[in-house]
Design an enzyme around this catalytic site. Structure first.
Site, PDB file in Angstrom:
ATOM      1  N   ASN A   1       2.177   8.407  -1.445  1.00  0.00           N
ATOM      2  CA  ASN A   1       3.435   7.889  -0.907  1.00  0.00           C
ATOM      3  C   ASN A   1       3.808   6.608  -1.659  1.00  0.00           C
ATOM      4  O   ASN A   1       3.118   6.207  -2.596  1.00  0.00           O
ATOM      5  CB  ASN A   1       3.311   7.637   0.604  1.00  0.00           C
ATOM      6  CG  ASN A   1       2.178   6.685   0.914  1.00  0.00           C
ATOM      7  OD1 ASN A   1       2.200   5.529   0.511  1.00  0.00           O
ATOM      8  ND2 ASN A   1       1.148   7.185   1.605  1.00  0.00           N
TER       9      ASN A   1
ATOM     10  N   LYS B   1      -7.436  22.850 -13.159  1.00  0.00           N
ATOM     11  CA  LYS B   1      -5.987  22.673 -13.018  1.00  0.00           C
ATOM     12  C   LYS B   1      -5.347  23.984 -12.557  1.00  0.00           C
ATOM     13  O   LYS B   1      -5.602  25.039 -13.155  1.00  0.00           O
ATOM     14  CB  LYS B   1      -5.414  22.246 -14.379  1.00  0.00           C
ATOM     15  CG  LYS B   1      -3.946  21.954 -14.329  1.00  0.00           C
ATOM     16  CD  LYS B   1      -3.416  21.547 -15.682  1.00  0.00           C
ATOM     17  CE  LYS B   1      -1.899  21.496 -15.644  1.00  0.00           C
ATOM     18  NZ  LYS B   1      -1.329  21.373 -16.978  1.00  0.00           N
TER      19      LYS B   1
ATOM     20  N   LYS C   1      -2.318   5.370  20.224  1.00  0.00           N
ATOM     21  CA  LYS C   1      -3.457   4.968  19.392  1.00  0.00           C
ATOM     22  C   LYS C   1      -4.271   3.855  20.052  1.00  0.00           C
ATOM     23  O   LYS C   1      -5.169   3.297  19.440  1.00  0.00           O
ATOM     24  CB  LYS C   1      -2.969   4.546  17.998  1.00  0.00           C
ATOM     25  CG  LYS C   1      -2.303   5.702  17.218  1.00  0.00           C
ATOM     26  CD  LYS C   1      -1.939   5.327  15.795  1.00  0.00           C
ATOM     27  CE  LYS C   1      -1.187   6.460  15.109  1.00  0.00           C
ATOM     28  NZ  LYS C   1      -1.753   6.856  13.821  1.00  0.00           N
TER      29      LYS C   1
HETATM   30  O1  PMT Z   1       2.560  -1.365   0.857  1.00  0.00           O
HETATM   31  P1  PMT Z   1       3.999  -1.835   0.863  1.00  0.00           P
HETATM   32  O2  PMT Z   1       4.786  -1.249  -0.286  1.00  0.00           O
HETATM   33  O3  PMT Z   1       4.104  -3.330   0.933  1.00  0.00           O
HETATM   34  O4  PMT Z   1       4.701  -1.247   2.167  1.00  0.00           O
HETATM   35  C1  PMT Z   1       4.258  -1.661   3.426  1.00  0.00           C
HETATM   36  C2  PMT Z   1       4.216  -0.488   4.412  1.00  0.00           C
HETATM   37  C3  PMT Z   1       5.605   0.056   4.642  1.00  0.00           C
HETATM   38  C4  PMT Z   1       3.292   0.623   3.896  1.00  0.00           C
HETATM   39  C5  PMT Z   1       3.595  -1.087   5.730  1.00  0.00           C
HETATM   40  O5  PMT Z   1       4.387  -2.138   6.182  1.00  0.00           O
HETATM   41  C6  PMT Z   1       3.463  -0.005   6.805  1.00  0.00           C
HETATM   42  O6  PMT Z   1       4.384   0.303   7.529  1.00  0.00           O
HETATM   43  N1  PMT Z   1       2.235   0.577   6.924  1.00  0.00           N
HETATM   44  C7  PMT Z   1       1.951   1.697   7.823  1.00  0.00           C
HETATM   45  C8  PMT Z   1       2.376   2.976   7.194  1.00  0.00           C
HETATM   46  C9  PMT Z   1       2.048   4.176   8.069  1.00  0.00           C
HETATM   47  O7  PMT Z   1       1.243   4.970   7.690  1.00  0.00           O
HETATM   48  O8  PMT Z   1       2.642   4.183   9.245  1.00  0.00           O
HETATM   49  P2  PMT Z   1       2.464   5.398  10.335  1.00  0.00           P
HETATM   50  O9  PMT Z   1       3.528   5.103  11.318  1.00  0.00           O
HETATM   51  O10 PMT Z   1       2.453   6.701   9.653  1.00  0.00           O
HETATM   52  O11 PMT Z   1       1.024   5.150  10.951  1.00  0.00           O
HETATM   53  C10 PMT Z   1       0.791   4.362  12.117  1.00  0.00           C
HETATM   54  C11 PMT Z   1      -0.537   3.624  12.000  1.00  0.00           C
HETATM   55  O12 PMT Z   1      -1.620   4.584  11.948  1.00  0.00           O
HETATM   56  C12 PMT Z   1      -0.656   2.765  10.756  1.00  0.00           C
HETATM   57  O13 PMT Z   1      -1.273   1.545  11.120  1.00  0.00           O
HETATM   58  C13 PMT Z   1      -1.558   3.573   9.837  1.00  0.00           C
HETATM   59  O14 PMT Z   1      -2.347   2.741   8.972  1.00  0.00           O
HETATM   60  C14 PMT Z   1      -2.439   4.295  10.824  1.00  0.00           C
HETATM   61  N2  PMT Z   1      -2.983   5.575  10.336  1.00  0.00           N
HETATM   62  C15 PMT Z   1      -2.156   6.592   9.988  1.00  0.00           C
HETATM   63  C16 PMT Z   1      -2.696   7.787   9.544  1.00  0.00           C
HETATM   64  C17 PMT Z   1      -4.086   7.918   9.460  1.00  0.00           C
HETATM   65  N3  PMT Z   1      -4.649   9.044   9.022  1.00  0.00           N
HETATM   66  N4  PMT Z   1      -4.881   6.904   9.796  1.00  0.00           N
HETATM   67  C18 PMT Z   1      -4.362   5.734  10.236  1.00  0.00           C
HETATM   68  O15 PMT Z   1      -5.104   4.798  10.525  1.00  0.00           O
END
Ligand code: PMT
Length: 402
Positions: free
Chosen positions: A210, A289, A341
């Site tokens: 991403n 591949k 969560k």
């Molecule tokens: O890195 P930058 O370019 O500075 O951008 C910052 C950002 C946009 C990535 C950051 O600010 C941000 O929003 N990070 C969280 C991104 C995300 O995965 O959000 P989510 O809404 O999908 O997940 C919610 C939470 O669950 C997050 O804290 C994530 O880390 C966590 N998660 C998600 C999936 C997973 N398998 N394990 C997790 O722990």
């Protein structure tokens, strides 16, 4: 260590014999990684040439309030906003009097009137001038308004008298700036963060990922270290320097990230999950591949471990702060994730928009917790990180003292 990395110091120089020492202050701040801009009063230019500061900082020195060229570039309001801290060294008796009176009759006093950042003054003047009740009243008035008065020192003065009035040595002034940024709000605590994207291999040459750059998470790691925490940062594949004073562990995939985070979370007081962890990964990674075929291709994806949800289920879990990256219904989805969560706090940001979220230098956050919320307006990620860390520290200490 670059204790002042990403810090912007505005150095104000006023007219006094000690003006030459300001060049050393500039050099010392730069040696710790600070970005320094210099503003001189007209009187200061009688003691030391602006060219000295220009050569040392590599930037033009600001001397004029009404300069059409400067105002079009970095004018007084922009300089006031740009700085993280403003140090006036040396601060003459005349300058202190004008500042205390609220005057804005040169560039430096105007900037100080316009700034909302911390102002530090390093007085330097003749002993009798310093002891004069008018100077003392001016300094007391400024101190009561939150201006930090550093010194002066006692000793032999340029005028031959002995007493208080010498400017503090550049090393002491540097120490005050470093201490100012080490807020200590997280002193003695262990903070674990993750940041950046993950890469999920499809075959030896392709992967799913991403747009996360890691900027937000790295800025938070720096802010935690500055606040006195012992910091471990688990970083996905990003091209960013390690924040100073931070232990960094590099990982590639969501499963590597889970493997690095889960055992360390048990030792942490606070876990901040900024990483954009892949929600799905290919069920099978091809050893070779994959070849093109005419009819298209289907990938079988399986769910990854939800890292933060696993941490919140651990016995003796740390204080957990999640992030929510949303393209719509930000508040609804963020509040849903806070509950689903079992998080202590969640910081939600818009993604897929200009000037926020993924890869941007700016961001804004809506932070939610049980029975509370706070909006942090758009600003640079390092500035925003400091505000968020302050909020997290407040919530953490509230939770752990009740
Ligand atoms: O890195 P930058 O370019 O500075 O951008 C910052 C950002 C946009 C990535 C950051 O600010 C941000 O929003 N990070 C969280 C991104 C995300 O995965 O959000 P989510 O809404 O999908 O997940 C919610 C939470 O669950 C997050 O804290 C994530 O880390 C966590 N998660 C998600 C999936 C997973 N398998 N394990 C997790 O722990």
């Amino acid at each position: 260590m670059n204790k002042l990395q990403h810090r912007r110091v505005l150095l104000g120089v006023t007219g006094g014999v000690a003006a030459y020492k300001a060049a050393e202050v500039l050099r010392l701040c730069q040696s710790l990684g600070a970005e320094v801009r210099v503003v001189m009063t007209p009187a200061a230019t009688e003691f030391i040439a602006p060219l000295t500061f220009q050569a040392l900082s590599g930037l033009p020195v600001h001397t004029q309030l009404l300069d059409a060229e400067q105002e079009a570039g970095m004018g007084h309001i922009n300089l006031a906003r740009w700085a993280d801290v403003i140090l006036v060294a040396p601060a003459s008796a005349d300058f202190i009097a004008r500042l205390a009176a609220g005057m804005a009759n040169d560039l430096l006093t105007t900037i100080l009137l316009a700034t909302e950042k911390t102002i530090m003054l390093a007085p330097a003047m003749n002993r009798a001038m310093f002891e004069d009740p008018k100077t003392q009243q001016n300094l007391s008035k400024l101190a009561a308004q939150g201006v930090l008065v550093l010194g002066p020192d006692e000793g032999l003065q340029a005028c031959g008298e002995i007493g208080f009035g010498r400017m503090l040595q550049p090393e002491s002034l540097l120490q005050s700036i470093v201490e100012h940024f080490s807020s200590g709000e997280l002193a003695g605590l262990k903070v674990l963060l993750n940041a950046g994207p993950t890469q999920e291999a499809i075959d030896p040459v392709r992967f799913i990922t991403n747009h996360s750059s890691g900027k937000m998470g790295f800025a938070l790691a720096q802010a935690c270290a500055d606040a006195g925490a012992q910091v471990t940062l688990v970083a996905g594949p990003v091209h960013l320097p390690t924040p100073s004073g931070v232990e960094r562990i590099d990982v590639i995939s969501a499963s590597d990230m889970a493997e690095a985070v889960l055992p360390r979370a048990q030792q942490a007081d606070i876990f901040i999950a900024t990483a954009a962890v892949a929600d799905y990964t290919p069920a099978v990674v091809s050893d070779n591949k994959l070849k093109k075929n005419a009819s298209g291709m289907q990938l079988n994806l399986i769910k990854t471990t939800d890292i933060i949800s696993t941490v919140t289920q651990q016995k003796g879990r740390p204080f957990c702060v999640g992030f929510a990256a949303e393209t719509d219904a930000l508040e609804t989805y963020a509040k849903g994730k806070l509950i689903d969560k079992s998080l202590d706090m969640i910081a939600a940001n818009w993604v897929g928009q200009k000037d926020s979220g993924f890869n941007s230098d700016l961001n804004a956050l809506s932070v939610y917790w049980q029975n509370g919320e706070q909006l942090l307006d758009s600003k640079s990620k390092p500035e925003l990180a400091r505000e968020l860390i302050s909020l997290i520290a407040t919530r953490y200490h509230e939770k752990n003292t009740t």
